[in-house]
Design a protein around this motif. Structure first.
Motif, PDB file in Angstrom:
ATOM      1  N   TYR A  50      11.943  53.816 -10.373  1.00 53.77           N
ATOM      2  CA  TYR A  50      11.722  55.229 -10.716  1.00 53.77           C
ATOM      3  C   TYR A  50      11.551  55.416 -12.234  1.00 53.77           C
ATOM      4  CZ  TYR A  50      13.330  55.725  -5.934  1.00 53.77           C
ATOM      5  OH  TYR A  50      13.471  55.599  -4.570  1.00 53.77           O
ATOM      6  N   LYS A  97      14.944  61.574  -5.261  1.00 52.14           N
ATOM      7  CA  LYS A  97      14.740  60.518  -6.259  1.00 52.14           C
ATOM      8  C   LYS A  97      13.347  60.611  -6.881  1.00 52.14           C
ATOM      9  CE  LYS A  97      17.852  57.276  -3.935  1.00 52.14           C
ATOM     10  NZ  LYS A  97      17.965  55.998  -3.195  1.00 52.14           N
ATOM     11  N   GLN A  98      12.352  60.812  -6.052  1.00 49.23           N
ATOM     12  CA  GLN A  98      10.982  60.916  -6.552  1.00 49.23           C
ATOM     13  C   GLN A  98      10.802  62.145  -7.436  1.00 49.23           C
ATOM     14  OE1 GLN A  98       8.581  58.808  -6.403  1.00 49.23           O
ATOM     15  NE2 GLN A  98       9.089  57.407  -4.733  1.00 49.23           N
ATOM     16  N   PRO A 102      12.103  59.880 -12.140  1.00 49.48           N
ATOM     17  CA  PRO A 102      11.077  59.564 -13.140  1.00 49.48           C
ATOM     18  C   PRO A 102      11.059  60.546 -14.307  1.00 49.48           C
ATOM     19  CG  PRO A 102      10.179  59.360 -10.923  1.00 49.48           C
ATOM     20  CD  PRO A 102      11.516  60.022 -10.785  1.00 49.48           C
TER      21      PRO A 102
END
Length: 376
Positions: A50, A97-98, A102
Motif C-alpha cells: 500500500y 486499506k485501499q 496509500p
C-alpha cells in the motif's frame, strides 16, 4: 547481545533522517511532513503493498526520534501512521486499506485519533461515546477532548462503544469519521502550550456512518484498540527522547563554549555530571523503547504492552530532566527565545501526561507486572 545492537539498516535510516531534518529547519510542519513523506520516512511502518516501507514501529519510532533530536518533531506521526495506519493495516477491510493506506503513506491525507473524553480521562472503560445501529448504518453520539490535528486531518478514527447483543454490556469499537460528516463538529481548545498541532474538542451528534465505517471486528474492539495504543506509547517515548536529546545538545554546545574564570563551564563537575546523567537516562529510555517496538513488531502484544508503558514512563522522566538541566546550564539564556529552550519546559511535561499519565503507568506495572492488588 546482537538484539541490543542497532542494525546497519537502522543506522543508515537514522543517519538519513538526521541529515534530512538538519537540512529542513523551520520550514513548518506541513511542509516538513510532505517532504518527509516523499522520502518514505512517514510511512516506513506501513505495508509495501500500500505504498509503505514495509517496516514496523521500530523504524517509525527511530524516524520520530531523529526528527525530534533535530528540533523538528512531528506530533502527528504518533497519530496518523502509528495509531491509525497500524490499526487499519492490521484490522481494516481491503476497501479501507485501499482507501486510506496509500494516501497516509504518500502524505496526501492525514488521520486524527479520538479516544479521551471529558469524564473518562485515562479510564477508557468509562467512554460514553456510543454507536447504535440504524438499519445498515451506525449513529455515533458523544464528545472527545484533546484530539490533535483535527483541523488538518481528513478523518478521525473515533473510539466508541456498542452494545453486546449477548450481555447488554458496552464494548469498544473503532469508527472512521470523515471531517465533513453532518453532526461532527470541533472546537479548538485554548492551550497555553504553543504547538503547530492544535488540540480540539469534538462533538458527535447522531453522526450517521455507513456500515463500512467500522474498522475490524465488532467483537474484537478491545484487542484492536490496544493494537493502536501500544504504538502510541512507543512513539510518545520516541517523541520525548528526541526532545530530550535536542535540549541536551544545546546545553552541551553551550557548556563547551561558555567560559567563566578562564575555563569552559562544562569543565566543572556541577555542570558536567548532571548533563552526563541526563544522557545516560535518555539512552536507557531508548533501550526500553527499542525493546517495546521489537516486541510489538514481532506480534507479542502482551509483552509490548508492558514494555511500551515502561518506555513511555522512562522517556517522559528522562526528557523532563534533560530539558530542566539544559535550561539550568544556560542560566538566563535558557529562558530566551534565541536559544529555544524555554518552550520545551512545558512541552516536555506533555510526555509525562499524555497519552496516559505517569501515575496510570505505575498503576499498570503495580497490577500487571508485580501482581499487587488494585485500589480502584
Amino acid at each position: 547481545m546482537t538484539d541490543l545492537i542497532e542494525s546497519e539498516e537502522h543506522k543508515a535510516l537514522r543517519k538519513a533522517v538526521a541529515s534530512f531534518a538538519k537540512d529542513h529547519p523551520d520550514v513548518g510542519n506541513r511542509t516538513l511532513w510532505q517532504e518527509a513523506a516523499k522520502l518514505g520516512f512517514i510511512s516506513v511502518n506501513l505495508p509495501e503493498a500500500y505504498g509503505g516501507g514495509g517496516g514496523g514501529i521500530a523504524e517509525l519510532s527511530l524516524v520520530l526520534e531523529e526528527l525530534g533530536a533535530a528540533g523538528n518533531p512531528l506530533l502527528m506521526m504518533i497519530v496518523s501512521p502509528a495509531i491509525c495506519g497500524t490499526v487499519i493495516a492490521r484490522f481494516g477491510t481491503e476497501a479501507q486499506k485501499q482507501q486510506w493506506l496509500p494516501a497516509l503513506a504518500d502524505g496526501s491525507r492525514l488521520m486524527a485519533f479520538g479516544i479521551t473524553e471529558p469524564d473518562a480521562g485515562s479510564n477508557s472503560h468509562r467512554i460514553t461515546t456510543t454507536a447504535r445501529r440504524d438499519g445498515p448504518d451506525w449513529l455515533l453520539t458523544g464528545r472527545k477532548v484533546f484530539v490533535s490535528g483535527v483541523d488538518i486531518a481528513d478523518a478521525t478514527l473515533v473510539v466508541g462503544r456498542t452494545e453486546d447483543a449477548r450481555t447488554g454490556r458496552l464494548k469498544p469499537c473503532l469508527f472512521i469519521v470523515p471531517r465533513d460528516a453532518p453532526g461532527f463538529t470541533r472546537r479548538m481548545i485554548d492551550m497555553e502550550l504553543h504547538s503547530e498541532e492544535k488540540q480540539f474538542e469534538l462533538v458527535l451528534d447522531e453522526v450517521r456512518l455507513p456500515a463500512d465505517a467500522l474498522v475490524g471486528d465488532e467483537d474484537a474492539g478491545l484487542l484492536q484498540l490496544f493494537a493502536g495504543l501500544n504504538p502510541e506509547r512507543i512513539m510518545t517515548a520516541a517523541f520525548a527522547i528526541g526532545m530530550g536529546r535536542h535540549a541536551l545538545a544545546k546545553a552541551i554546545a553551550y557548556a563547551r563554549e561558555r567560559t567563566v574564570w578562564d575555563a569552559p563551564i562544562g569543565a566543572h563537575q556541577a555542570i558536567a555530571h548532571p548533563l552526563a546523567q541526563a544522557h545516560i537516562e535518555l539512552e536507557l529510555a531508548r533501550l526500553m523503547m527499542q525493546k517495546a517496538a521489537r516486541l510489538y513488531d514481532a506480534g507479542d502484544d502482551a509483552g509490548a504492552g508492558e514494555a511500551a508503558n515502561m518506555a513511555k514512563y522512562a522517556a517522559g522522566e528522562a526528557c523532563v530532566k534533560a530539558v530542566d538541566q539544559a535550561v539550568h546550564t544556560l542560566g538566563g539564556n535558557g529562558l530566551t527565545r534565541e536559544f529555544g529552550l524555554a518552550r520545551l519546559i512545558a512541552a516536555a511535561r506533555v510526555a509525562r501526561i499524555a497519552p496516559v499519565s505517569r501515575e496510570m503507568i505505575l498503576n499498570y506495572v503495580s497490577h500487571q507486572t508485580l501482581g499487587l492488588p488494585k485500589s480502584y
